[in-house]
Design a protein around this motif. Structure first.
Motif, short mmCIF file in Angstrom:
data_model
loop_
_atom_site.label_atom_id
_atom_site.label_comp_id
_atom_site.label_asym_id
_atom_site.label_seq_id
_atom_site.Cartn_x
_atom_site.Cartn_y
_atom_site.Cartn_z
N MET A 42 12.12 13.02 10.65
CA MET A 42 11.73 14.18 11.45
C MET A 42 12.50 14.15 12.76
O MET A 42 12.47 13.15 13.47
CB MET A 42 10.22 14.13 11.68
CG MET A 42 9.65 15.32 12.34
SD MET A 42 8.20 15.86 11.41
CE MET A 42 8.10 17.51 11.93
N ILE B 6 12.07 15.63 15.76
CA ILE B 6 11.26 15.45 16.96
C ILE B 6 9.85 15.10 16.54
O ILE B 6 9.25 15.77 15.70
CB ILE B 6 11.26 16.72 17.83
CG1 ILE B 6 12.69 17.03 18.30
CG2 ILE B 6 10.34 16.55 19.03
CD1 ILE B 6 12.82 18.28 19.12
N THR B 7 9.32 14.02 17.12
CA THR B 7 7.99 13.54 16.79
C THR B 7 7.18 13.47 18.07
O THR B 7 7.71 13.13 19.12
CB THR B 7 8.07 12.13 16.17
OG1 THR B 7 8.99 12.14 15.10
CG2 THR B 7 6.73 11.65 15.68
N GLN B 8 5.90 13.77 17.96
CA GLN B 8 5.03 13.63 19.12
C GLN B 8 4.29 12.32 19.01
O GLN B 8 3.66 12.02 18.00
CB GLN B 8 4.03 14.78 19.21
CG GLN B 8 3.22 14.72 20.49
CD GLN B 8 2.44 15.99 20.77
OE1 GLN B 8 2.61 17.00 20.10
NE2 GLN B 8 1.60 15.94 21.78
N ILE B 9 4.39 11.51 20.05
CA ILE B 9 3.69 10.23 20.12
C ILE B 9 2.87 10.26 21.40
O ILE B 9 3.43 10.23 22.50
CB ILE B 9 4.66 9.04 20.13
CG1 ILE B 9 5.52 9.05 18.86
CG2 ILE B 9 3.89 7.73 20.27
CD1 ILE B 9 6.60 7.98 18.82
N LEU C 15 7.20 13.61 23.53
CA LEU C 15 8.01 14.04 22.40
C LEU C 15 9.19 13.09 22.29
O LEU C 15 9.87 12.81 23.28
CB LEU C 15 8.52 15.47 22.62
CG LEU C 15 7.46 16.56 22.67
CD1 LEU C 15 8.10 17.90 22.99
CD2 LEU C 15 6.71 16.64 21.36
N ASP D 184 15.15 12.17 17.58
CA ASP D 184 16.01 11.23 16.88
C ASP D 184 17.44 11.33 17.41
O ASP D 184 17.77 12.22 18.18
CB ASP D 184 15.95 11.43 15.36
CG ASP D 184 16.52 12.78 14.92
OD1 ASP D 184 17.10 13.51 15.74
OD2 ASP D 184 16.38 13.10 13.73
N THR E 2 19.37 14.66 16.88
CA THR E 2 18.93 15.74 17.78
C THR E 2 19.51 15.53 19.18
O THR E 2 19.96 16.47 19.82
CB THR E 2 17.39 15.79 17.84
OG1 THR E 2 16.89 16.00 16.52
CG2 THR E 2 16.91 16.89 18.76
#
Length: 146
Positions: free
Chosen positions: A1, A3-6, A10, A13, A16
């Motif tokens: 993915m 862009i991941t939200q943690i 945000l 990778d 991106t």
């Protein structure tokens, strides 16, 4: 993915981040007229120049490592206001004393409304632009005579 939200962050990778660097470099070489967003319904949303610039700055920051975004507080310290204006804190204090910008006391500390600081910065930017344009016109006049 990509862009991941943690938590509240945000995380993008590498691909991106590389693409963000490519786009910001392209914009830097050609300038920006605006950003458009295509919705899934086929509509195109045109963002104004300020929001477009904001998004490109976020992308540039991402491509350089990380970005932290926060809103401006309603009030700022004299140190922060001086930094925003590009002047020294003692110069800012003189300008407050001369009523060029309003300040108020919170205990023994002086505070300024962020809105007032930004308004003064815009006014001073406009003055500098006018002065530069006047000098440029004078230079063009004398250059045409010589």
């Amino acid at each position: 993915m990509p862009i991941t939200q943690i938590g509240g962050a945000l995380v993008a990778d590498d691909e991106t981040l590389e693409r963000a660097a490519e786009v910001t470099a392209e914009v830097a070489s050609h300038g920006i007229a605006g950003v458009s967003i295509n919705t899934v319904t086929g509509e195109t949303l045109e963002l104004d120049l300020h929001l477009s610039d904001f998004l490109l700055n976020v992308m540039a920051g991402l491509s350089n490592g990380s970005v932290s975004i926060t809103g401006l507080p309603e009030e700022v310290t004299t140190t922060t206001a001086a930094e925003m204006l590009g002047i020294s804190r003692p110069t800012l204090m003189k300008r407050i004393a001369a009523n060029e910008i309003p300040g108020h006391k919170v205990g023994s500390h002086t505070r300024l409304r962020t809105e007032d600081v930004l308004r003064l910065r815009e006014a001073e930017d406009a003055k500098r632009t006018q002065a530069f344009n006047k000098l440029r016109r004078i230079d063009e006049e004398f250059g045409a005579l010589g």
